[in-house]
Design an enzyme around this catalytic site. Structure first.
Site, PDB file in Angstrom:
ATOM      1  N   GLU A   1       0.820  -1.206   0.000  1.00  0.00           N
ATOM      2  CA  GLU A   1       0.000   0.000   0.000  1.00  0.00           C
ATOM      3  C   GLU A   1       0.863   1.269   0.000  1.00  0.00           C
ATOM      4  OE1 GLU A   1      -2.576  -1.306   3.189  1.00  0.00           O
ATOM      5  OE2 GLU A   1      -4.128  -1.899   1.782  1.00  0.00           O
TER       6      GLU A   1
ATOM      7  N   HIS B   1      -1.819   3.728   8.357  1.00  0.00           N
ATOM      8  CA  HIS B   1      -3.032   3.132   7.790  1.00  0.00           C
ATOM      9  C   HIS B   1      -3.396   1.925   8.631  1.00  0.00           C
ATOM     10  CE1 HIS B   1      -5.759   1.109   5.109  1.00  0.00           C
ATOM     11  NE2 HIS B   1      -4.891   0.169   4.787  1.00  0.00           N
TER      12      HIS B   1
ATOM     13  N   HIS C   1      -6.644  -1.177   9.574  1.00  0.00           N
ATOM     14  CA  HIS C   1      -7.924  -1.810   9.238  1.00  0.00           C
ATOM     15  C   HIS C   1      -8.724  -1.842  10.539  1.00  0.00           C
ATOM     16  CE1 HIS C   1      -6.332  -4.142   5.449  1.00  0.00           C
ATOM     17  NE2 HIS C   1      -6.001  -2.862   5.449  1.00  0.00           N
TER      18      HIS C   1
ATOM     19  N   TYR D   1     -12.185  17.281  19.766  1.00  0.00           N
ATOM     20  CA  TYR D   1     -10.867  16.736  19.434  1.00  0.00           C
ATOM     21  C   TYR D   1     -10.800  16.108  18.057  1.00  0.00           C
ATOM     22  CZ  TYR D   1      -9.473  18.254  23.899  1.00  0.00           C
ATOM     23  OH  TYR D   1      -9.197  19.085  24.948  1.00  0.00           O
TER      24      TYR D   1
ATOM     25  N   HIS E   1     -12.455  -0.714   3.824  1.00  0.00           N
ATOM     26  CA  HIS E   1     -11.037  -1.044   3.928  1.00  0.00           C
ATOM     27  C   HIS E   1     -10.418  -0.466   5.219  1.00  0.00           C
ATOM     28  CE1 HIS E   1      -6.908  -1.024   1.651  1.00  0.00           C
ATOM     29  NE2 HIS E   1      -6.793  -1.347   2.903  1.00  0.00           N
TER      30      HIS E   1
HETATM   31 ZN   LIG Z   1      -5.086  -1.719   3.973  1.00  0.00          ZN
END
Ligand SMILES: [Zn+2]
Length: 216
Positions: free
Chosen positions: A76, A95, A97, A121, A161
């Site tokens: 990614e 990143h 999940h 926040y 995702h």
């Molecule tokens: Zn991912």
């Protein structure tokens, strides 16, 4: 290798492990990267777990973007590059999940206000969060979609995702993505119960007081 880079490698793995230990990403999901003091990048390797990252095996890129040491980077990587290329302030990208963010992405169409303004926040740490459409894993169109935002967002959500967040450094990026997941969880907990979110005027006050990015 400089002492600063060693510290950065350790910090990146410690924070990734902390996210994993608290269930914010599971299995071998999630990836993380950070700018090195010499303008290069450290990136988590492909197929690795956030619970077991090895500081010595992180993929290392030089300032020209060439892979010069360590394991192969995450698949990614285009997502990470898209943030660094469009946001000069980005010092780290994370990143995950994460479960509640993904759940919330299943309940709406792509838009520029993925998270309702429930707490100050989330507004302060994330600004507006764009929900991007679904892309097949590894589709370079994911990176193109982030580039299409022209650096106006520090946080995006990939439908079905997971979230991707850029910050000035690793700690800021990790704090912000945790805020995103916590806000998604609050949104789901209060969905259908008529929660009192922040008003437009209250959000406007935060944006002007803290000089936040809030572009359309
Ligand atoms: Zn991912």
């Amino acid at each position: 290798m400089s002492r600063e880079e060693n510290r950065l490698r350790e910090q990146l793995c410690t924070l990734a492990r902390s996210l994993y230990d608290r269930g914010l990403t599971h299995g071998s999901t999630g990836n993380i990267s950070a700018r090195t003091p010499d303008g290069g990048l450290l990136v988590s390797p492909t197929g690795t777990s956030f619970g077991r990252l090895d500081p010595a095996r992180l993929a290392r890129f030089d300032a020209a973007g060439t892979h010069v040491a360590g394991d192969q980077p995450t698949k990614e990587m285009p997502l990470h590059s898209a943030f660094y290329d469009t946001r000069s302030t980005a010092g780290a990208v994370v990143h995950l999940h994460s479960c509640h963010s993904v759940a919330l992405s299943l309940l709406q169409e792509p838009n520029d206000d993925f998270l309702p303004p429930l707490t100050p926040y989330s507004v302060m740490q994330l600004g507006r969060v764009t929900l991007l459409p679904y892309f097949m894993p590894g589709d370079p169109a994911m990176g193109d979609a982030v580039r299409g935002l022209a650096g106006k967002r520090s946080a995006v959500m990939l439908a079905n995702h997971g979230p991707v967040v850029a910050g000035r450094d690793v700690e800021a990026a990790c704090n912000a993505i945790e805020e995103l997941e916590a806000t998604a969880q609050l949104t789901l907990m209060t969905r259908g119960l008529g929660p009192r979110g922040l008003t437009g005027a209250e959000v406007g006050n935060l944006v002007s007081t803290f000089d936040l990015e809030w572009e359309a």
